[in-house]
Design an enzyme around this catalytic site. Structure first.
Site, short mmCIF file in Angstrom:
data_model
loop_
_atom_site.label_atom_id
_atom_site.label_comp_id
_atom_site.label_asym_id
_atom_site.label_seq_id
_atom_site.Cartn_x
_atom_site.Cartn_y
_atom_site.Cartn_z
N LYS A 43 -4.83 3.10 -2.33
CA LYS A 43 -3.88 2.01 -2.59
C LYS A 43 -3.92 1.13 -1.36
CE LYS A 43 0.92 0.68 -2.88
NZ LYS A 43 2.34 1.07 -2.83
N ALA A 45 6.32 -1.86 -6.65
CA ALA A 45 7.44 -2.24 -5.78
C ALA A 45 8.49 -3.10 -6.47
CB ALA A 45 6.95 -2.97 -4.54
N GLY A 46 9.73 -2.89 -6.11
CA GLY A 46 10.84 -3.71 -6.59
C GLY A 46 11.67 -3.08 -7.68
#
Lengths: 261, 69, 261, 69, 261, 261, 69, 69
Positions: free
Chosen positions: F103, F190-191
């Site tokens: 990643k 993410a988020g």
């Protein structure tokens, strides 16, 4: 046919107004500050509350700072929790103000200040019968809006969000449906926190916006009053001008032909 | 003695006897414009102030406009 | 200290402007209509494209309708898909316009018209080195915004939404972060569909808004131009005035004491 | 014969021979203000139009401002 | 203390349910398709309508496909526009279904299908007095919600958006306020268009969600039924698990120490 | 044709996965808690960071709690601010993990943890050339997404919102555009703050969702892990099932004929 | 003749005379479970069907459950 | 004397001389699985640990997997 501000007036209770912004007079730190804010807002209708005269100290009168020649005074029934209280307050206001306009509030609950629409409808019927021009503060339920219109309300004033919350229009879809459900003016009352909130209400096609805390509670109330004046006019003009449709994808604004290679 | 007690805006007050609402308002030194007066739950139109008697233990409400939204 | 419009100017590329609205000149049905819209918008900066002269029919010149005394002319590099094309177009524009300002666009894709930020950054570096005042149309990535600032851009112009989409600000959080990441002016470019979209951008603290289709594509472009002018000013004033905080619950705007019972 | 062929804005055109860029612009009847001229990928500043020769098969680009966003 | 599904049941009208998803039986192309969808939704409460028996052609009975042993049958009063109609329909339903549960609807208007809350409240009072377990379909007004609770409703079922609109929760703030205003279960009824809409309602803390068109109208109703089952459970678990707070800025999820250089 | 979970697998870097939820291993209070959360999430791919061995105290190894037989280990390059660092970390990870999946993160800024897409693209090219399966954490710019695909990335992983912010998908329009711009899997990274955030990403058509703080930071990480598992599956099924269209107005779910009068 | 006319579910029907509600239901061939019957605006409990007479021009409503939301 | 100084993970350490990376890892008591070793910026594959000499003042980085997102 191009849009002209001149021909676009708000007709409310048989009277005609240039401004589509109604402003409250509560919560200003001083009367002179309020006076300047009202002036900058260019409002023509200001709301006031009815309260006991203070006998122990003579205080300046609000009306020394709100010229009835310039502003239509719209008394409210804020703080009333029953049909009886609201009706009685409306009568007191009429006696004190020599006008039969009333912003009718029947509050259902201290924490949310949401209207008690059942009592509101009953009070509207009584006051209309007695010749009042009733502007009810209601929820954003289209069915209730139509009932208030049928009861003779001169406008319906759905809340955009809880009073003083500054959250802006929480349910634009309902407001749109209300506008298609009634023929009297629709005035968004309460919830406006900043300029764009007011524009959004007007862009939906609302006839006017009423606010108090959004202006009085700003760090610079006078500047915010002017901002709200501009925002209401901007939203109205944008509505009349006919906005472009929303699209997921792009469309070039510059010509795609004639590019030099 | 010529004092009467009135419940004015929820508070009991002993004042020199006044014969009518107009006298009461003047006695209290209230600016007469833009107020409304209720006597024992009846609103008294300005024009009736003078002919409306005020007696001991009457409930009087006197209201005006203040800042509100 | 009360807010004053007089002291609140936009400083861009060393020049000072009263208006915070930049307007494009594309897509108007006629030049006179464009001229009236530009006038009502009260913009001081208008964007133009660079295209081949049409030799087969003499057509009126755009500049007969855009007075360079009144408006700063900002040529764009719309339609350029490579660093080379964009740089060359900027040079042509400078030669034609005798000004070294450029709205730098390097388009990455015809369907979305999103910028190719890699090429945009490279082109910015070259043009800045050669004395251009570069206003790059970029994405809403704060890292890229800072790189453009470091490369010498006179402002960063993140898109609010795809060009011509009218969707309004899609990612206010990123725009806010960009404003905290750079010290040059932040101008929201593209995506504005109606007045409140422009106000929202200004309320976030943006320095200006650039639009074209939102005005030119409206049913009444002149009215929408005026609406956008009001909206940008409203949003700016609201930002300076300091809005009330958002709350879930209500706060009475009328006094809770002195209620007559 | 005194005709030359130029590639102007991407299209081939045969025109009466002109000796320099300025003559070319005038021959084409283009308003001189607010245009830019590129000759064989070199931008020719307005001041150099007169002294810049144009010859057969030259590539000429002539651009102006149009409405754009 | 870790959350356990086992201890987290929906208690409604004195009965206990594992599933927090209530599903309607309308608008399926076939009964077998409906049966499979109900099965995949794992609902334990299904709504039905009361209509005239068709005497001219014998049609299959809905109840051949809805096992009363497995599902609690909740008759509605859909299509009723007056207190009288709704009350009468409730009685017919009780006689037909031998149960005293009713999803009480008094529709105010054919176009919006919003409730007539005034008539709804009156009908609720009458039916509660006569021993019904009343689940009223209401608007999202917290004051009306409390009045319905005071009238003896076993739950309040505010609409998330107009019936069949698929717009999702239009006013989460009101739903939250309703939950703080009443102690009976709050069930979001109508407006759910896709899985996340159902999760959002549950994440707000609602006790259950009721839907029909969102499943029956999907291209693959059986798959959507399963999706809604998962979504309601996901939303409930997320609510119980306690989500992280929202922040404008980032927080690293990988350690900032020990980075090899 | 009805939708079947069996035929709906995630194919990533040539491998096939049942689960569309990728989970990070950071920020858990204890390894056993993490292990239980990973188990309940039913993830098949977990991310890990590369850090210096602590020589002063022997600490338990993460991998004693993450069975490589059950989970694909996906090392990240978190904490790397340059192309060089990221590439070097990828090589260290490959040496330690004996796998060539990475990643890829190149962070642009400590405060926002937004990617430096310029360096990210360069690092992607180098690692792909050397046989890595590169999963880049990028912004939500469709042009950059396509460049990463062209550079050989096995997927693109746009951020939904800043890492750890829990704000949910800030720009669904961009994510949709990205999905139409690339053919490799799109993974929202993410988020995500709560279950519905994950469902919304999947309902847009994303191939998978990657999260860490949303689970690890919840008050009950194990329950939230299960919620996220359900939410990702719910969102995927809803996407495949084909949701109903959104409409402003209502459509009855009960028959309008046969009402008894 | 031994026919009567009933208004059943809003439509007028002439049918062989039936003496009570139960016979009517059976005559109409309706499955008896999960229906409700209203005779001239009074709901007739299942248990009273047999003892409830049906006469000429009576209004009868017979309802059942159908799919609904 | 038979001590050498190495910069291990950024910290200088004086340790008994070890002849190669494998000995170093064992000396430090590190579990050999799932770590990576870099010697003076060159990653040393596990297979080369034994034949890779370690000398005074070498920079050694030893990394492993930890929790991360």
């Amino acid at each position: 046919m191009a849009y002209s501000t001149e021909d676009d007036k708000l007709v409310l209770g048989g009277r005609t107004f240039k401004s589509r912004l109604l402003v409250g007079t509560g919560k200003y730190s001083t009367f002179p500050l309020m006076k300047e804010a009202l002036s900058k807002s260019e409002t023509e209708i200001v709301t006031v509350a009815v309260r006991r005269v203070n006998l122990d100290r003579s205080s300046e009168s609000l009306l020394d700072y709100v010229d009835p020649e310039r502003f239509a005074i719209l008394p409210n029934t804020a703080g009333c929790y029953t049909e009886e209280d609201a009706v009685r307050t409306a009568y007191l206001a009429r006696e004190a103000g020599l006008s039969d306009w009333v912003k009718l509030e029947v509050i259902g609950d201290e924490k949310t200040l949401f209207p008690d629409t059942e009592a509101l409808l009953a009070a509207t019927k009584r006051l209309v019968k007695d010749g009042f021009v009733v502007l009810p503060y209601t929820n954003d339920d289209p069915i209730m809006a139509r009932k208030l219109e049928d009861a003779g309300a001169a406008a319906v004033m759905p809340l955009g969000a809880p009073i003083g919350s500054g959250m802006g229009l929480q349910n634009p879809a309902n407001i749109r449906i209300i506008m298609e459900s009634v023929s009297v003016p629709v005035i968004v009352d309460a919830g406006v926190g900043t300029a764009s909130d007011a524009s959004i209400a007007m862009e939906l096609g609302c006839d006017a916006v009423l606010m108090n805390t959004g202006i009085a509670g700003a760090q610079d109330p006078v500047a915010m009053a002017e901002a709200m004046n501009l925002a209401v006019r901007a939203g109205r003009m944008a509505y009349m001008a006919g906005r472009i449709p929303r699209k997921l994808y792009a469309t070039a604004s510059s010509p795609v032909e004639g590019i030099s290679r | 003695m010529n004092n009467i007690t009135l419940i004015i805006n929820g508070k009991s007050r002993s004042i020199t006897a006044v014969s009518n609402v107009l006298e009461l308002i003047q006695h209290l030194g209230i600016v007469e414009s833009q107020i409304a007066v209720e006597l024992n739950t009846n609103i008294i139109p300005r024009g009736d102030w003078e002919k409306t008697k005020v007696s001991n233990l009457d409930r009087v409400e006197i209201v005006q406009f203040v800042g509100g939204g």
